[in-house]
Scaffold this motif. Structure first.
Motif, PDB file in Angstrom:
ATOM      1  N   THR A   7       0.830  -1.293   0.174  1.00 21.56           N
ATOM      2  CA  THR A   7       0.021   0.114   0.005  1.00 21.56           C
ATOM      3  C   THR A   7       0.901   1.130   0.064  1.00 21.56           C
ATOM      4  OG1 THR A   7      -0.172   0.019   2.385  1.00 21.56           O
ATOM      5  CG2 THR A   7      -1.803  -1.021   1.258  1.00 21.56           C
ATOM      6  N   ALA A   8       0.411   2.332  -0.417  1.00 16.74           N
ATOM      7  CA  ALA A   8       1.013   3.589  -0.530  1.00 16.74           C
ATOM      8  C   ALA A   8       0.363   4.430   0.389  1.00 16.74           C
ATOM      9  CB  ALA A   8       0.843   4.296  -1.959  1.00 16.74           C
ATOM     10  N   ARG A  36      -2.335   0.714 -15.045  1.00 14.88           N
ATOM     11  CA  ARG A  36      -1.835   1.041 -16.313  1.00 14.88           C
ATOM     12  C   ARG A  36      -0.771   2.077 -16.091  1.00 14.88           C
ATOM     13  NH1 ARG A  36      -3.387  -3.253 -16.796  1.00 14.88           N
ATOM     14  NH2 ARG A  36      -4.784  -3.986 -18.105  1.00 14.88           N
ATOM     15  N   CYS A  37      -0.296   2.355 -14.725  1.00 14.72           N
ATOM     16  CA  CYS A  37       0.506   3.293 -14.344  1.00 14.72           C
ATOM     17  C   CYS A  37       1.737   2.849 -15.104  1.00 14.72           C
ATOM     18  CB  CYS A  37       0.733   3.552 -12.853  1.00 14.72           C
ATOM     19  SG  CYS A  37      -0.617   4.384 -12.437  1.00 14.72           S
ATOM     20  N   ALA A  38       2.595   3.957 -15.591  1.00 14.99           N
ATOM     21  CA  ALA A  38       3.904   3.575 -16.167  1.00 14.99           C
ATOM     22  C   ALA A  38       4.985   3.880 -15.413  1.00 14.99           C
ATOM     23  CB  ALA A  38       3.959   4.337 -17.637  1.00 14.99           C
ATOM     24  N   LEU A  39       6.050   3.714 -15.420  1.00 11.74           N
ATOM     25  CA  LEU A  39       7.264   4.127 -14.798  1.00 11.74           C
ATOM     26  C   LEU A  39       7.397   5.251 -14.521  1.00 11.74           C
ATOM     27  CD1 LEU A  39      10.116   1.758 -15.974  1.00 11.74           C
ATOM     28  CD2 LEU A  39       9.109   1.696 -13.824  1.00 11.74           C
ATOM     29  N   MET A  40       7.151   6.428 -15.304  1.00 13.27           N
ATOM     30  CA  MET A  40       7.373   7.740 -15.051  1.00 13.27           C
ATOM     31  C   MET A  40       6.188   8.375 -14.490  1.00 13.27           C
ATOM     32  SD  MET A  40       6.132   6.875 -18.280  1.00 13.27           S
ATOM     33  CE  MET A  40       7.472   6.731 -19.534  1.00 13.27           C
ATOM     34  N   CYS A  41       5.130   7.692 -14.019  1.00 16.38           N
ATOM     35  CA  CYS A  41       4.088   8.021 -13.095  1.00 16.38           C
ATOM     36  C   CYS A  41       4.424   8.731 -11.790  1.00 16.38           C
ATOM     37  CB  CYS A  41       3.029   7.211 -12.894  1.00 16.38           C
ATOM     38  SG  CYS A  41       1.629   7.809 -11.907  1.00 16.38           S
ATOM     39  N   ALA A  42       3.965   9.988 -11.409  1.00 13.39           N
ATOM     40  CA  ALA A  42       4.430  10.569 -10.007  1.00 13.39           C
ATOM     41  C   ALA A  42       4.404   9.574  -9.008  1.00 13.39           C
ATOM     42  CB  ALA A  42       3.980  11.857  -9.929  1.00 13.39           C
ATOM     43  N   THR A  43       3.269   8.408  -9.064  1.00  9.91           N
ATOM     44  CA  THR A  43       3.047   7.873  -7.926  1.00  9.91           C
ATOM     45  C   THR A  43       4.136   6.772  -7.847  1.00  9.91           C
ATOM     46  OG1 THR A  43       1.706   6.348  -9.023  1.00  9.91           O
ATOM     47  CG2 THR A  43       0.478   8.136  -7.899  1.00  9.91           C
ATOM     48  N   GLN A  44       4.650   6.504  -8.903  1.00  8.00           N
ATOM     49  CA  GLN A  44       5.914   5.077  -8.743  1.00  8.00           C
ATOM     50  C   GLN A  44       6.881   5.470  -7.910  1.00  8.00           C
ATOM     51  OE1 GLN A  44       5.257   2.441 -10.180  1.00  8.00           O
ATOM     52  NE2 GLN A  44       7.436   1.785  -9.668  1.00  8.00           N
ATOM     53  N   PRO A  45       7.286   4.424  -6.994  1.00 10.76           N
ATOM     54  CA  PRO A  45       8.389   4.599  -6.362  1.00 10.76           C
ATOM     55  C   PRO A  45       9.623   4.632  -6.924  1.00 10.76           C
ATOM     56  CG  PRO A  45       7.377   2.364  -5.995  1.00 10.76           C
ATOM     57  CD  PRO A  45       6.517   3.123  -6.757  1.00 10.76           C
ATOM     58  N   PHE A  58      12.157  -2.417  -6.359  1.00  7.58           N
ATOM     59  CA  PHE A  58      12.030  -1.203  -5.595  1.00  7.58           C
ATOM     60  C   PHE A  58      11.641  -1.416  -4.372  1.00  7.58           C
ATOM     61  CE2 PHE A  58       8.237  -2.291  -7.645  1.00  7.58           C
ATOM     62  CZ  PHE A  58       7.116  -2.153  -6.722  1.00  7.58           C
ATOM     63  N   LEU A  59      11.706  -0.610  -3.197  1.00 10.72           N
ATOM     64  CA  LEU A  59      11.284  -0.396  -1.933  1.00 10.72           C
ATOM     65  C   LEU A  59       9.944  -0.344  -1.747  1.00 10.72           C
ATOM     66  CD1 LEU A  59      14.058   1.525   0.204  1.00 10.72           C
ATOM     67  CD2 LEU A  59      13.699  -1.163  -0.252  1.00 10.72           C
ATOM     68  N   ASP A  60       9.322  -1.156  -0.833  1.00 10.41           N
ATOM     69  CA  ASP A  60       7.696  -0.987  -0.701  1.00 10.41           C
ATOM     70  C   ASP A  60       7.619   0.373  -0.086  1.00 10.41           C
ATOM     71  OD1 ASP A  60       5.162  -0.852   0.138  1.00 10.41           O
ATOM     72  OD2 ASP A  60       5.294  -3.169   0.749  1.00 10.41           O
ATOM     73  N   PRO A  61       6.671   1.537  -0.714  1.00  9.84           N
ATOM     74  CA  PRO A  61       6.559   2.508  -0.239  1.00  9.84           C
ATOM     75  C   PRO A  61       6.293   2.520   1.400  1.00  9.84           C
ATOM     76  CG  PRO A  61       5.831   2.647  -2.508  1.00  9.84           C
ATOM     77  CD  PRO A  61       5.899   1.246  -1.968  1.00  9.84           C
ATOM     78  N   ALA A  62       5.340   1.682   1.594  1.00  8.03           N
ATOM     79  CA  ALA A  62       4.772   1.457   2.834  1.00  8.03           C
ATOM     80  C   ALA A  62       5.560   0.589   3.991  1.00  8.03           C
ATOM     81  CB  ALA A  62       3.359   0.609   2.762  1.00  8.03           C
ATOM     82  N   LEU A 116      13.216  16.558  -6.146  1.00 11.75           N
ATOM     83  CA  LEU A 116      12.462  15.447  -6.592  1.00 11.75           C
ATOM     84  C   LEU A 116      11.656  15.033  -5.450  1.00 11.75           C
ATOM     85  CD1 LEU A 116      15.272  13.308  -8.278  1.00 11.75           C
ATOM     86  CD2 LEU A 116      13.636  14.817  -9.419  1.00 11.75           C
ATOM     87  N   ASN A 117      11.984  15.375  -4.116  1.00  9.00           N
ATOM     88  CA  ASN A 117      11.041  14.847  -2.951  1.00  9.00           C
ATOM     89  C   ASN A 117      10.545  13.366  -3.257  1.00  9.00           C
ATOM     90  OD1 ASN A 117      10.108  15.879  -0.885  1.00  9.00           O
ATOM     91  ND2 ASN A 117       8.187  16.707  -1.757  1.00  9.00           N
ATOM     92  N   LEU A 118      11.479  12.592  -3.344  1.00  8.21           N
ATOM     93  CA  LEU A 118      11.243  10.967  -3.423  1.00  8.21           C
ATOM     94  C   LEU A 118      10.886  10.403  -1.980  1.00  8.21           C
ATOM     95  CD1 LEU A 118      14.427   9.858  -5.313  1.00  8.21           C
ATOM     96  CD2 LEU A 118      12.245  10.526  -6.302  1.00  8.21           C
TER      97      LEU A 118
END
Length: 118
Positions: A7-8, A36-45, A58-62, A116-118
């Motif tokens: 979960t995010a 259908r989110c692509a890698l460049m989506c702002a929500t992608q970790p 990737f690391l799980d954002p949650a 970038l605020n990752l």
């Protein structure tokens, strides 16, 4: 929720890539097979793309200690139904190696490029 669902945070950026499920909304699930989110989506970790193996890591954002992987589809799409914690011959040691490396990359990018605020 299954043990492979991630979960995010509700405060995550809104999806901007046109996914019919997430567009304009915060992403709440990271392995929705309909996504259908692509890698460049702002929500992608922050994601490491391993084209040689057609996968992403990737690391799980949650749970920043959980290293996840998924298959990469054409057009930089992720096969979210394949998203799962790192496994293999010795999944525990893979996490021990990959987690600090991914966390270091994110920390460095946040320090070097705070915009970038990752």
């Amino acid at each position: 929720m299954t043990d492979t669902e991630s979960t995010a945070a509700a405060s995550a950026a809104s999806c901007d890539c046109g996914c019919p499920i997430h567009h304009g909304k915060p992403r709440t699930v990271w392995n929705d097979s309909q996504c259908r989110c692509a890698l460049m989506c702002a929500t992608q970790p922050t994601t490491v793309v391993a084209r040689e193996w057609d996968c992403v890591v990737f690391l799980d954002p949650a749970d920043q200690h959980m290293v996840l992987s998924a298959h990469l589809l054409p057009m930089t799409r992720i096969d979210w139904s394949s998203c799962a914690p790192i496994a293999g011959g010795d999944g525990y040691h893979a996490k021990e190696i990959l987690h600090p490396l991914l966390a270091s990359i994110i920390t460095y990018l946040n320090t070097a490029l705070p915009v970038l605020n990752l």
